[in-house]
Design an enzyme around this catalytic site. Structure first.
Site, PDB file in Angstrom:
ATOM      1  N   TYR A  13       0.832  -1.206   0.000  1.00  0.00           N
ATOM      2  CA  TYR A  13       0.000   0.000   0.000  1.00  0.00           C
ATOM      3  C   TYR A  13       0.870   1.260   0.000  1.00  0.00           C
ATOM      4  CZ  TYR A  13      -3.917   3.045   1.160  1.00  0.00           C
ATOM      5  OH  TYR A  13      -4.865   4.039   1.143  1.00  0.00           O
ATOM      6  N   HIS A  45     -10.427   2.354  11.790  1.00  0.00           N
ATOM      7  CA  HIS A  45     -10.011   1.293  10.875  1.00  0.00           C
ATOM      8  C   HIS A  45      -8.571   0.860  11.163  1.00  0.00           C
ATOM      9  CE1 HIS A  45     -10.020  -1.155   7.289  1.00  0.00           C
ATOM     10  NE2 HIS A  45      -8.970  -0.512   6.817  1.00  0.00           N
ATOM     11  N   ASN A  75       6.649 -11.523  11.715  1.00  0.00           N
ATOM     12  CA  ASN A  75       5.667 -10.471  11.497  1.00  0.00           C
ATOM     13  C   ASN A  75       6.381  -9.138  11.318  1.00  0.00           C
ATOM     14  OD1 ASN A  75       3.656  -8.553  11.554  1.00  0.00           O
ATOM     15  ND2 ASN A  75       2.667  -9.325  13.392  1.00  0.00           N
TER      16      ASN A  75
END
Length: 179
Positions: free
Chosen positions: A27, A90, A114
Site C-alpha cells: 500500500y 479502521h 511479522n
C-alpha cells in the site's frame, strides 16, 4: 527508553535448504520496497531462497500465508506491510486483526516473522523500514529463520495444536494408551 541498545541473535545455520515466502502488502510502495530489500538481504545472508507475492492490504497477508501454509511447500513466511494511523478506527481493526491472525498461524505451526509495521506517521515507518536503520523487514526474515531452525531441531511440524484425528492413540504416562 531512548538510546537503549538492542541485542540481535546471530542467524541460524541450516544443513538442508530453506525456502520462504515473503508476503507483502505494498500500500505504501516505498516502505514496502525498503522492507523487501531488508528481508531479502537477511535471507540471502542465511543462504535461504524465497518467493515474493503481493496482496492488496495488511488484512490479506495472513490469509495468503494461511493458504500457502496449507497448500504449498515453504519452510517459513515473512509478513510485510505498513499501517499508518488515520482519522478513523479502521487502523485499530487492521492492526489488531492482522497481528492476531498471524499469531494464530504461528500457533498452528507456521514459522513466520511479522513485519507489518503499525505506526503513527510516515516518518516512523521510514525509520523502521530502512535496511540501514531499524530494518524491520530483515528482522521479520530473521524471526522466521529462527523459528524454522527450532522446528527442525524439534523434529518438524506435527499438525494443528490441540486436535488429533479420531483413531490416533496417545501414550499415557503409565505406558498404556488411550485407544
Amino acid at each position: 527508553m531512548a538510546g537503549a541498545s538492542h541485542y540481535t541473535l546471530p542467524l541460524p545455520r541450516f544443513d538442508k535448504p530453506v525456502k520462504l515466502l515473503i508476503v507483502v502488502a505494498p500500500y505504501y510502495r516505498d516502505i514496502a520496497d525498503m522492507m523487501i530489500a531488508g528481508a531479502r538481504a537477511t535471507l540471502d545472508e542465511a543462504g535461504a531462497t524465497h518467493e515474493l507475492i503481493e496482496v492488496p492490504g495488511a488484512l490479506e497477508v495472513p490469509a495468503a500465508i494461511g493458504q500457502a501454509h496449507r497448500m504449498a511447500n515453504f519452510d517459513g513466511f515473512v509478513a510485510l506491510g505498513c499501517v499508518i494511523r488515520g482519522e478513523t478506527t479502521h487502523y485499530d481493526t487492521v492492526c489488531n486483526d492482522s497481528s492476531r491472525a498471524l499469531t494464530l498461524l504461528g500457533l498452528q505451526g507456521a514459522c513466520l516473522g511479522n513485519g507489518i509495521l503499525t505506526v503513527e506517521t510516515i516518518e516512523q515507518a521510514i525509520v523502521r523500514a530502512d535496511p540501514k536503520d531499524q530494518n524491520k523487514g530483515g528482522g521479520a526474515a530473521a524471526a522466521a529463520l529462527h523459528l524454522i531452525a527450532l522446528q527442525r531441531r524439534w523434529g518438524g511440524a506435527r499438525g494443528t495444536v490441540g486436535f488429533r484425528p479420531a483413531g490416533d492413540s496417545v501414550l499415557m504416562a503409565d505406558g498404556g494408551s488411550d485407544a
